[in-house]
Design a protein around this motif. Structure first.
Motif, mmCIF file in Angstrom:
data_model
loop_
_atom_site.group_PDB
_atom_site.id
_atom_site.type_symbol
_atom_site.label_atom_id
_atom_site.label_comp_id
_atom_site.label_asym_id
_atom_site.label_seq_id
_atom_site.Cartn_x
_atom_site.Cartn_y
_atom_site.Cartn_z
ATOM 1 N N VAL A 103 -39.110 0.210 -36.917
ATOM 2 C CA VAL A 103 -40.030 -0.399 -35.949
ATOM 3 C C VAL A 103 -41.123 -1.108 -36.731
ATOM 4 C CG1 VAL A 103 -41.618 -0.015 -34.033
ATOM 5 C CG2 VAL A 103 -39.561 1.405 -34.255
ATOM 6 N N PRO A 106 -46.677 -5.232 -34.539
ATOM 7 C CA PRO A 106 -46.699 -6.536 -33.846
ATOM 8 C C PRO A 106 -47.139 -7.641 -34.796
ATOM 9 C CG PRO A 106 -47.804 -4.832 -32.549
ATOM 10 C CD PRO A 106 -47.554 -4.238 -33.897
ATOM 11 N N GLU A 138 -35.670 -9.397 -26.586
ATOM 12 C CA GLU A 138 -36.784 -8.660 -27.182
ATOM 13 C C GLU A 138 -36.313 -7.500 -28.060
ATOM 14 O OE1 GLU A 138 -39.806 -9.788 -27.283
ATOM 15 O OE2 GLU A 138 -39.045 -11.490 -26.112
ATOM 16 N N THR A 139 -35.153 -6.922 -27.729
ATOM 17 C CA THR A 139 -34.627 -5.864 -28.602
ATOM 18 C C THR A 139 -34.223 -6.451 -29.955
ATOM 19 O OG1 THR A 139 -33.835 -4.591 -26.696
ATOM 20 C CG2 THR A 139 -32.890 -4.055 -28.844
ATOM 21 N N GLY A 142 -37.240 -7.168 -32.007
ATOM 22 C CA GLY A 142 -37.723 -5.972 -32.700
ATOM 23 C C GLY A 142 -36.883 -5.649 -33.926
ATOM 24 N N ARG A 145 -37.684 -8.258 -36.690
ATOM 25 C CA ARG A 145 -38.990 -7.952 -37.285
ATOM 26 C C ARG A 145 -38.923 -6.713 -38.169
ATOM 27 N NH1 ARG A 145 -42.177 -9.138 -31.587
ATOM 28 N NH2 ARG A 145 -42.464 -11.409 -31.904
ATOM 29 N N ALA A 146 -38.147 -5.720 -37.733
ATOM 30 C CA ALA A 146 -37.982 -4.514 -38.558
ATOM 31 C C ALA A 146 -37.231 -4.827 -39.850
ATOM 32 C CB ALA A 146 -37.251 -3.437 -37.764
ATOM 33 N N GLY A 224 -32.757 -12.972 -31.960
ATOM 34 C CA GLY A 224 -34.086 -12.462 -32.285
ATOM 35 C C GLY A 224 -34.485 -12.967 -33.658
ATOM 36 N N GLY A 226 -37.530 -12.610 -36.872
ATOM 37 C CA GLY A 226 -38.674 -11.911 -37.454
ATOM 38 C C GLY A 226 -39.142 -12.619 -38.709
#
Length: 243
Positions: A103, A106, A138-139, A142, A145-146, A224, A226
């Motif tokens: 996780v 933000p 959005e999953t 995440g 980004r992780a 997604g 990140g």
């Protein structure tokens, strides 16, 4: 009265002094030999793996005519664990198994804007190629980004865990409930900060067939993105999933 002979001797002495004083040094000085210590040679000792047949050459202990055959050894599970290497009598330990970042915190406003800009660039390429645009998920945001946060935290870059070799994006997407056979990831690193990283990464992706195939794959539905900074360069990850 001055003696002409004495005056002539004085004149020649002064002239000789002036010639010596006006000598010109060479533009390139004579090189000076510098004695350097011998280069450092790393002596690495590895523990050989159990023999599975065939010849095995060990330079540090060549076979002799009187050598007895080595007994057959059944390795235990710990025999395949990473072993430290000895370098100049110093033990270099194998990488520490730090758990992956699952996780990420933000992102800042400029990073979040660059992430959305990357998605817009992806969809522009897909529309131009006659492929349906992807939906921001959005999953997957995440997960992407992780992924970059994990590269920053554990000091590596790439698709695989530096300790286990596991494909992290695929594992994370499976754990999040994506059951499709169509899962993918692109990543890129550059010193250029957002938003420039989005343009630079996309320009490179579209010139490399495997990465361009991920961007234009008609089986993908969700995406997604990140972005994170590791202190030396900016990292960008794109994660894709199908139905």
């Amino acid at each position: 009265m001055y003696n002409p002979l004495v005056i002539r001797k004085i004149f020649l002495s002064v002239a000789a002094t002036l010639v010596v004083g006006c000598a010109v040094e060479p533009l390139t000085p004579t090189p000076v030999e510098v004695t350097q210590p011998p280069p450092l040679v790393a002596i690495v000792t590895f523990t050989p793996a159990p023999s599975t047949g065939g010849s095995q050459i060990r330079p540090d202990s060549p076979p002799t005519a009187t050598s007895a055959p080595a007994p057959t050894v059944i390795p235990s599970p710990t025999d395949f664990a990473p072993r430290p290497a000895v370098v100049n009598s110093l033990v270099v330990a194998p990488p520490t198994a730090i758990p992956p970042v699952l996780v990420a915190p933000p992102p800042s406003a400029d990073v979040a804007a660059a992430e959305q800009y990357t998605i817009d660039l992806i969809n522009a390429q897909r529309v131009a190629a006659g492929v349906a645009p992807l939906n921001r998920d959005e999953t997957l945001m995440g997960i992407a980004r992780a992924r970059v946060a994990d590269m920053v935290a554990r000091g590596y870059t790439g698709h695989t865990d530096p300790v286990t070799g596991e494909r992290l994006a695929r594992s994370m997407m499976r754990a999040a409930g994506y059951t499709s056979n169509y899962l993918g990831e692109n990543w890129y690193g550059t010193i250029n900060a957002p938003p420039a990283i989005a343009d630079i990464a996309m320009n490179w992706f579209m010139t490399d067939p495997p990465h361009a195939q991920n961007i234009l794959n008609p089986h993908y539905v969700f995406v997604g993105v990140g972005i994170a900074y590791n202190g030396r360069q900016w990292l960008l990850a794109q994660n894709f999933a199908g139905n």
